[in-house]
Design an enzyme around this catalytic site. Structure first.
Site, mmCIF file in Angstrom:
data_model
loop_
_atom_site.group_PDB
_atom_site.id
_atom_site.type_symbol
_atom_site.label_atom_id
_atom_site.label_comp_id
_atom_site.label_asym_id
_atom_site.label_seq_id
_atom_site.Cartn_x
_atom_site.Cartn_y
_atom_site.Cartn_z
ATOM 1 C CE LYS A 53 -3.648 -2.511 2.339
ATOM 2 N NZ LYS A 53 -4.131 -2.999 3.633
ATOM 3 C CD GLN A 97 -2.943 -4.906 7.262
ATOM 4 O OE1 GLN A 97 -3.041 -3.886 6.584
ATOM 5 N NE2 GLN A 97 -3.406 -6.077 6.847
ATOM 6 C CG ASP A 120 -8.988 -0.497 5.539
ATOM 7 O OD1 ASP A 120 -8.918 -0.709 4.306
ATOM 8 O OD2 ASP A 120 -8.116 -0.880 6.342
#
Ligand code: NAP
Length: 288
Positions: A53, A97, A120
């Site tokens: 990313k 994450q 997200d």
């Protein structure tokens, strides 16, 4: 005759190309979109995802920040880092994450991210907005699956889509997006999980089958309606390389179209994350 391969890399490149003028527009106004990732511990797959990313950000001229905390970091430490990023005007998108170590509540972690920087789309408020059809952000992997379908000529409208998996990251939000009364949606959706009886009976009725089970090569040729579109979200590292949730070699002989692993859904997830970060930067910079 074998299935046509849906080239996720090519479609992701097209999404990225469309973002370039928007990024240039922001930069002309003195705004460089910024994406921050927080990672706790050193799970190799998570480290690799965050690195990919951050590389994608650099390729697109986005500012990228990675905060790495030790595996035994207390929850309060993570929440303090997220608070700092929420307040940082150079950061427009934040991702925490997953999976997180057991001392940290995933719910509290995702809820600590500012709803306006939640690229997200894991914050409960943003999840709810997706469900009622008014998304602030579309979650990256499910949105990537839909973009892949639409841009490969497989608009889900009116089709029967069978999703294998009901996780909060893939299956559940994908079902929510696909059932919307909206362009790129309007599908009839079946969601299967470990308690589903006779999985093949459901998969064989799918015009579009999306596999997101985390079970390597679970989906075999006998589970596919001839000519169906098969989207493989799964990623598994094996001695023979990366494989998905679909037994690609045999399923491609029955399906009409199929995504490969790698080169299918993966590049789309990254592209949609970049898209959400740029959208967040546009909205936040208008508010200032
Ligand atoms: P997850 O949290 O483990 O969820 C898996 C889901 O599949 C669960 O809902 C589970 O059902 C269901 N399932 C498992 N075995 C099944 C079976 N035999 N039959 C029917 N359903 C079954 O996984 P995830 O986070 O959704 O990820 C799924 C896969 O996608 C993984 O391989 C992951 O690495 C990959 N992934 C890829 C990307 C990408 O960008 N390419 C992004 C995210 C995830 P229950 O709920 O009943 O347990």
């Amino acid at each position: 005759m074998g299935a046509t391969i849906i080239d996720g890399k090519r479609i992701a490149d097209a999404v990225r190309a469309e973002l370039r003028p928007r990024i240039a527009g922001l930069r002309a106004r003195g705004v460089t979109p910024g994406l921050a990732a927080v990672i706790v511990g050193d799970d190799p797959a998570s480290v690799l995802y965050v690195k990919m990313k951050s590389q994608a950000c650099e390729e697109m001229g986005l500012h990228s920040v990675t905060l790495r905390l030790p595996a035994d970091a207390p929850e309060a430490g993570l929440l303090a880092e997220v608070r700092g990023l929420n307040a940082d005007p150079g950061v427009h998108g934040i991702l925490v994450q997953q999976p997180l170590p057991s001392q940290i509540s995933t719910m509290r972690a995702v809820s600590s991210v500012s709803v306006d920087k939640d690229v997200d789309c894991f914050h409960p408020e943003n999840v709810g907005l997706v469900l009622i059809g008014a998304p602030r952000f579309a979650p990256a992997t499910p949105a990537g699956v839909i973009e892949l379908l639409v841009r490969s000529g497989n608009d889900p409208g009116g089709k029967h889509v069978v999703i294998l998996g009901r996780s909060n990251i893939v299956g559940r939000p994908l079902a929510a997006l696909l059932m919307q009364k909206a362009a790129g949606a309007n599908a009839t959706v079946t969601v299967c999980h470990v308690k589903t009886r006779d999985l093949a009976q459901h998969t064989r009725r799918a015009d579009i089958l999306v596999a997101a089970t985390g079970r390597p090569q679970l989906v075999t040729a006998d589970m596919i309606k001839p000519g169906a579109v098969v989207v493989d979200v799964g990623v598994h590292r094996t001695d023979g390389g990366l494989v998905g949730d679909v037994a690609f070699d045999e399923v491609k002989e029955v399906a009409g179209m199929i995504t490969p692993v790698p080169g299918g859904v993966g590049p789309m997830t990254t592209a949609m994350l970049l898209l959400n970060t740029v959208t967040a930067a546009e909205k936040l910079s208008e508010q200032r």
